[in-house]
Scaffold this active site. Structure first.
Site, PDB file in Angstrom:
ATOM      1  N   GLU A   3       0.574  -6.642  -6.459  1.00 20.89           N
ATOM      2  CA  GLU A   3       1.396  -6.293  -5.312  1.00 20.89           C
ATOM      3  C   GLU A   3       2.849  -6.060  -5.745  1.00 20.89           C
ATOM      4  O   GLU A   3       3.231  -6.440  -6.858  1.00 20.89           O
ATOM      5  CB  GLU A   3       1.330  -7.432  -4.281  1.00 20.89           C
ATOM      6  CG  GLU A   3      -0.090  -7.775  -3.809  1.00 20.89           C
ATOM      7  CD  GLU A   3      -0.679  -6.756  -2.843  1.00 20.89           C
ATOM      8  OE1 GLU A   3      -0.313  -5.561  -2.918  1.00 20.89           O
ATOM      9  OE2 GLU A   3      -1.516  -7.133  -2.011  1.00 20.89           O
ATOM     10  N   HIS A  25       0.426  -0.827  -4.751  1.00 18.81           N
ATOM     11  CA  HIS A  25      -0.254  -1.745  -5.667  1.00 18.81           C
ATOM     12  C   HIS A  25      -1.317  -1.020  -6.498  1.00 18.81           C
ATOM     13  O   HIS A  25      -1.868   0.006  -6.076  1.00 18.81           O
ATOM     14  CB  HIS A  25      -0.834  -2.969  -4.933  1.00 18.81           C
ATOM     15  CG  HIS A  25      -2.049  -2.741  -4.110  1.00 18.81           C
ATOM     16  ND1 HIS A  25      -2.358  -3.506  -3.006  1.00 18.81           N
ATOM     17  CD2 HIS A  25      -3.080  -1.854  -4.220  1.00 18.81           C
ATOM     18  CE1 HIS A  25      -3.500  -3.108  -2.496  1.00 18.81           C
ATOM     19  NE2 HIS A  25      -3.953  -2.098  -3.205  1.00 18.81           N
ATOM     20  N   ASN A  57       1.126   0.210  -0.397  1.00 27.87           N
ATOM     21  CA  ASN A  57       2.397  -0.372  -0.845  1.00 27.87           C
ATOM     22  C   ASN A  57       2.634  -0.126  -2.337  1.00 27.87           C
ATOM     23  O   ASN A  57       3.541  -0.713  -2.920  1.00 27.87           O
ATOM     24  CB  ASN A  57       2.415  -1.876  -0.550  1.00 27.87           C
ATOM     25  CG  ASN A  57       1.291  -2.610  -1.272  1.00 27.87           C
ATOM     26  OD1 ASN A  57       0.518  -2.002  -2.004  1.00 27.87           O
ATOM     27  ND2 ASN A  57       1.205  -3.905  -1.074  1.00 27.87           N
ATOM     28  N   ASP A 103     -10.632  -6.115  -9.931  1.00 29.47           N
ATOM     29  CA  ASP A 103     -10.283  -7.254  -9.089  1.00 29.47           C
ATOM     30  C   ASP A 103     -11.434  -7.717  -8.210  1.00 29.47           C
ATOM     31  O   ASP A 103     -12.448  -7.036  -8.070  1.00 29.47           O
ATOM     32  CB  ASP A 103      -9.057  -6.904  -8.219  1.00 29.47           C
ATOM     33  CG  ASP A 103      -9.137  -5.501  -7.604  1.00 29.47           C
ATOM     34  OD1 ASP A 103     -10.245  -4.935  -7.574  1.00 29.47           O
ATOM     35  OD2 ASP A 103      -8.108  -4.984  -7.157  1.00 29.47           O
TER      36      ASP A 103
HETATM   37  C1  F6R Z   1      -9.542  -2.104  -5.605  1.00 25.47           C
HETATM   38  C2  F6R Z   1      -8.178  -1.913  -6.049  1.00 25.47           C
HETATM   39  C3  F6R Z   1      -7.135  -1.468  -5.085  1.00 25.47           C
HETATM   40  C4  F6R Z   1      -7.484  -0.111  -4.464  1.00 25.47           C
HETATM   41  C5  F6R Z   1      -6.371   0.367  -3.537  1.00 25.47           C
HETATM   42  C6  F6R Z   1      -6.743   1.654  -2.834  1.00 25.47           C
HETATM   43  O1  F6R Z   1     -10.351  -2.497  -6.684  1.00 25.47           O
HETATM   44  O2  F6R Z   1      -7.903  -2.141  -7.186  1.00 25.47           O
HETATM   45  O3  F6R Z   1      -5.908  -1.386  -5.753  1.00 25.47           O
HETATM   46  O4  F6R Z   1      -7.701   0.820  -5.467  1.00 25.47           O
HETATM   47  O5  F6R Z   1      -6.089  -0.608  -2.583  1.00 25.47           O
HETATM   48  O6  F6R Z   1      -7.788   1.404  -1.957  1.00 25.47           O
HETATM   49  P1  F6R Z   1      -8.486   2.572  -1.136  1.00 25.47           P
HETATM   50  O7  F6R Z   1      -9.169   3.426  -2.139  1.00 25.47           O
HETATM   51  O8  F6R Z   1      -9.466   1.837  -0.252  1.00 25.47           O
HETATM   52  O9  F6R Z   1      -7.414   3.265  -0.397  1.00 25.47           O
END
Ligand code: F6R
Length: 241
Positions: A143, A138, A136, A67
């Site tokens: 989401e 995701h 959450n 992303d």
């Molecule tokens: C980022 C992504 C997000 C993160 C998730 C966890 O490329 O795909 O889904 O993997 O938000 O983020 P951290 O590792 O910062 O807790």
């Protein structure tokens, strides 16, 4: 599903890097799916070390990031392009032409997302997808409520995600409200998925994702249906403390 629990974040990062390195050695032309965020930083650091000290070769590896924020240029310090360059790509010998990551400032977002999905197919699909999990539930920026059939597209970020990510920006108003993300179906089409989570703040959502019902309310729960899923946690994320 195979679950690995390591004592702490450093051990988790080392073990995760060993697993990725093994995959690259088995298939030097591997197509990797990558995640940004704080969880994967240690893994990327260790892969950089393995390149430098052990000659782990990325010359024929192709990568697709999950992303990117809409509107953020690759030189914006909070863009995922920037983070990937700093944390991994500048530290290894991957050719620039093998790196794919959505382009934040693109004019025609829809067309760009379609192109991204198509290029993944053209490269033979993702062999090994690295995934983090949001508070959450995701995965990527899919989401809660995202369809399990979704493909790469533009999405509105959840309030919780905007709040979670505000710590990286000067103010919450600077956090982009939209992102481009691979879809849940794009992720599930990867031949193998590798989910990483670290820290007590991830324990509850990990339990829901891995042991709760498979529901679009917890996007990561769909991974329970993936035929080849490896999960790596530290003790706090695994509620083993
Ligand atoms: C980022 C992504 C997000 C993160 C998730 C966890 O490329 O795909 O889904 O993997 O938000 O983020 P951290 O590792 O910062 O807790």
């Amino acid at each position: 599903m195979r679950i690995i629990v390591e004592d702490n974040y450093d051990k988790l990062s080392e073990k995760a890097a060993q697993i990725v390195a093994q995959k690259i050695r088995e298939n030097p032309r591997i197509v990797l799916g990558l995640a940004t965020g704080v969880t994967t930083i240690g893994l990327y650091k260790e892969l950089g070390r393995m390149y430098k000290e052990e000659g782990l070769d990325f010359a024929n590896v192709t990568t697709f990031n999950l992303d990117e924020y809409v509107g953020l240029a690759p030189d914006h310090p909070q863009s995922y392009n920037f983070a990937m360059n700093e944390n991994l790509f500048y530290k290894i010998n991957i050719p620039e032409t093998n790196i794919f990551i959505p382009y934040g400032p693109v004019r025609n977002i829809e067309k760009h997302c379609q192109w991204y999905e198509k290029i993944i197919q053209e490269k033979g699909g993702i062999d090994f997808q690295i995934i983090g999990i949001g508070g959450n539930g995701h995965i990527g920026f899919n989401e809660p409520g995202s369809s399990f059939d979704s493909v790469t597209r533009v999405v509105d970020l959840d309030e919780k995600t905007i709040k979670d990510n505000a710590r990286f920006f000067d103010s919450i108003n600077d956090v982009p409200k939209q992102a481009m993300t691979m879809g849940i179906s794009t992720i599930m089409n990867a031949k193998e998925c590798f989910l990483l989570a670290s820290g007590e703040h991830k324990a509850e959502i990990i339990e829901k994702a891995l042991k709760g019902p498979v529901t679009t309310d917890v996007p990561a729960s769909i991974l329970q249906n993936h035929p080849n899923l490896i999960v790596i946690l530290d003790k706090t994320a695994a509620k083993q403390n």
